[in-house]
Scaffold this motif. Sequence first.
Motif, PDB file in Angstrom:
ATOM      1  N   TYR A 262       0.831  -1.202   0.000  1.00 49.56           N
ATOM      2  CA  TYR A 262       0.000   0.000   0.000  1.00 49.56           C
ATOM      3  C   TYR A 262       0.872   1.261   0.000  1.00 49.56           C
ATOM      4  N   SER A 266       1.074   3.687  -3.238  1.00 50.48           N
ATOM      5  CA  SER A 266       0.601   5.064  -3.100  1.00 50.48           C
ATOM      6  C   SER A 266       1.687   6.056  -3.479  1.00 50.48           C
ATOM      7  N   ALA A 289      -7.712  -3.774  -2.369  1.00 55.66           N
ATOM      8  CA  ALA A 289      -8.800  -3.170  -3.136  1.00 55.66           C
ATOM      9  C   ALA A 289      -9.619  -2.209  -2.283  1.00 55.66           C
ATOM     10  N   SER A 290      -9.660  -2.455  -0.976  1.00 61.83           N
ATOM     11  CA  SER A 290     -10.446  -1.589  -0.092  1.00 61.83           C
ATOM     12  C   SER A 290      -9.660  -0.371   0.378  1.00 61.83           C
ATOM     13  N   SER A 291      -8.352  -0.344   0.136  1.00 66.14           N
ATOM     14  CA  SER A 291      -7.549   0.779   0.629  1.00 66.14           C
ATOM     15  C   SER A 291      -6.865   1.565  -0.485  1.00 66.14           C
ATOM     16  N   HIS A 293      -7.620   2.420  -3.911  1.00 60.98           N
ATOM     17  CA  HIS A 293      -8.678   2.357  -4.923  1.00 60.98           C
ATOM     18  C   HIS A 293      -8.156   2.660  -6.322  1.00 60.98           C
ATOM     19  N   GLU A 294      -7.059   3.396  -6.421  1.00 61.14           N
ATOM     20  CA  GLU A 294      -6.576   3.834  -7.728  1.00 61.14           C
ATOM     21  C   GLU A 294      -5.766   2.771  -8.458  1.00 61.14           C
ATOM     22  N   THR A 296      -4.622  -0.990 -10.119  1.00 62.85           N
ATOM     23  CA  THR A 296      -5.150  -2.188 -10.778  1.00 62.85           C
ATOM     24  C   THR A 296      -4.370  -3.386 -10.225  1.00 62.85           C
TER      25      THR A 296
END
Length: 521
Positions: A262, A266, A289-291, A293-294, A296
């Motif tokens: 993550y 980011s 996917a829940s943290s 979002h941007e 793939t």
Amino acid sequence: MHIVDVARMRELEMRADKEYGLNTTILMENAGRSAAELLARYIRERQQRSLNECELLFLIGPGNNGGDGQVMARHLAAEGARINLYRWKERQLICEGREIPAERLEEELNAVLQRVGYVIDALLGTGRSRPLPDDMRALLARVDEERARRPSELLVVAIDLPTGVNADTGEVDPGSIRADLTITLACPKQGFFFFPARAYLGELFVGSIGLPEALERDLSDEMLDASLARRLLPPRPLESNKGTFGRVMLFCGSPPYPGSAYLAGSAVLRVGAGLVTLAVTPDLLPIYASSLHEATYVLLPSGEPGEQLGQAQAQALLEHLSGYRALLIGPGLGRTPTMRTAILTLLDGLRARPEGERPALVIDADGLNNLVEVEEWWRRLPPGTVITPHPGEMSRLLGGTKVSGGGIDRLQVARHCARDWNLILVLKGACTLVSEPGGRLRINWESNPALASAGTGDVLAGMIAGYLAQGLPPFDAASLAVYLHVAASKLVSQRCGDAGLLASDLLPQIPAARLALLQPT
């Protein structure tokens, strides 16, 4: 801005005299005038004071450093400052042009120390490496005691470097005192970037002695500062889309360490890359996917740990690498035989690809920890790979050789390993070093103890990958990321100080640090 050792600085000065007629007197006049201008600007702009309000005490030594100080004093006096000179060797005190009788010297020197706002250390420069004389140590101790009594009123300003600091090694004499400001001359000195010297310099300014630019063409070591970082920023053309700024693939994270992917992912986006993809197993997909979002995602096979699973995961990732400009391997992967197999299979697959079809590679954290057990691991890396070890990881990569977090040993480690392993090395620490196989080296001046926090290295690795995706050469991508990483941390520290920074706090400050770099100075 180039970094030099003492021998190279002397060579530059000799060449300036021989090739351009810039003798010692001319260079000294240039140095003193430049130092005076820098301090005057600091007083006016940063302290919002007029020079007419200021009284200074210059501690003048017997050599060129003392000569620089006397020229500086003359220029500041011409602008209205009240100047006191103490010539250490002669034990002579001159207060605003009036020599103090010997019998009153100690009394008057104490009185001057108790009222001035600035003490200028022009005692000894780069040419001395012997221990300081006892009476010089005693003089410096008096200054330090007075500053402790008036911490908000008295600034110590070192000319070229604080007396007793070794310009080559970073060693410090027991009698040295910390400067609040250092105005170094011509070029920053090698020892400035290593401890304990780094902690003695305070805020660093670089004054000119009038050396022609041509003399610095052969210098390969650079200070990583705002002016250099600004030149490295990739363009952001108006006619752009996410493909313009590149795609990054991340092979990071595992059930014990899900935050690493993550943070790195980011950071990729925060430096301006167009797209980030996380290669993950199905059990981790809901977390990311829940943290994030941007992002793939590429789903990797899961199953019983072992060599077969490692190879299958690597092959699945390799099949999805088309169109990606950068690949980050390592943060949070864990150190297991399965992961080692996956990493080695990935590296073999990358090396087998033509250069134009191979993404630029960054290896960090567990990517490096898994390679430690592979004999001559560096031969498995594609050309141009960037590795980002902290001192502990670097020690393991070297087979157990101790590597300090801030000592002079880091300089040779960075030079030799980048050359011998044929890669770009980011040796993390208080002043991070970036080196490349051809011999170029950059050292980041700024440091922040708040960065000594879990996950901040994952952010840095993602930033490097993001700049690689935007087309920067590996050496430049690593350099720019290192600079902005610390700059972002400084923005966080403006609110919370030098403790309590979380790695995730850096993320929104990365674009803010970039924006600050673009502002006119």
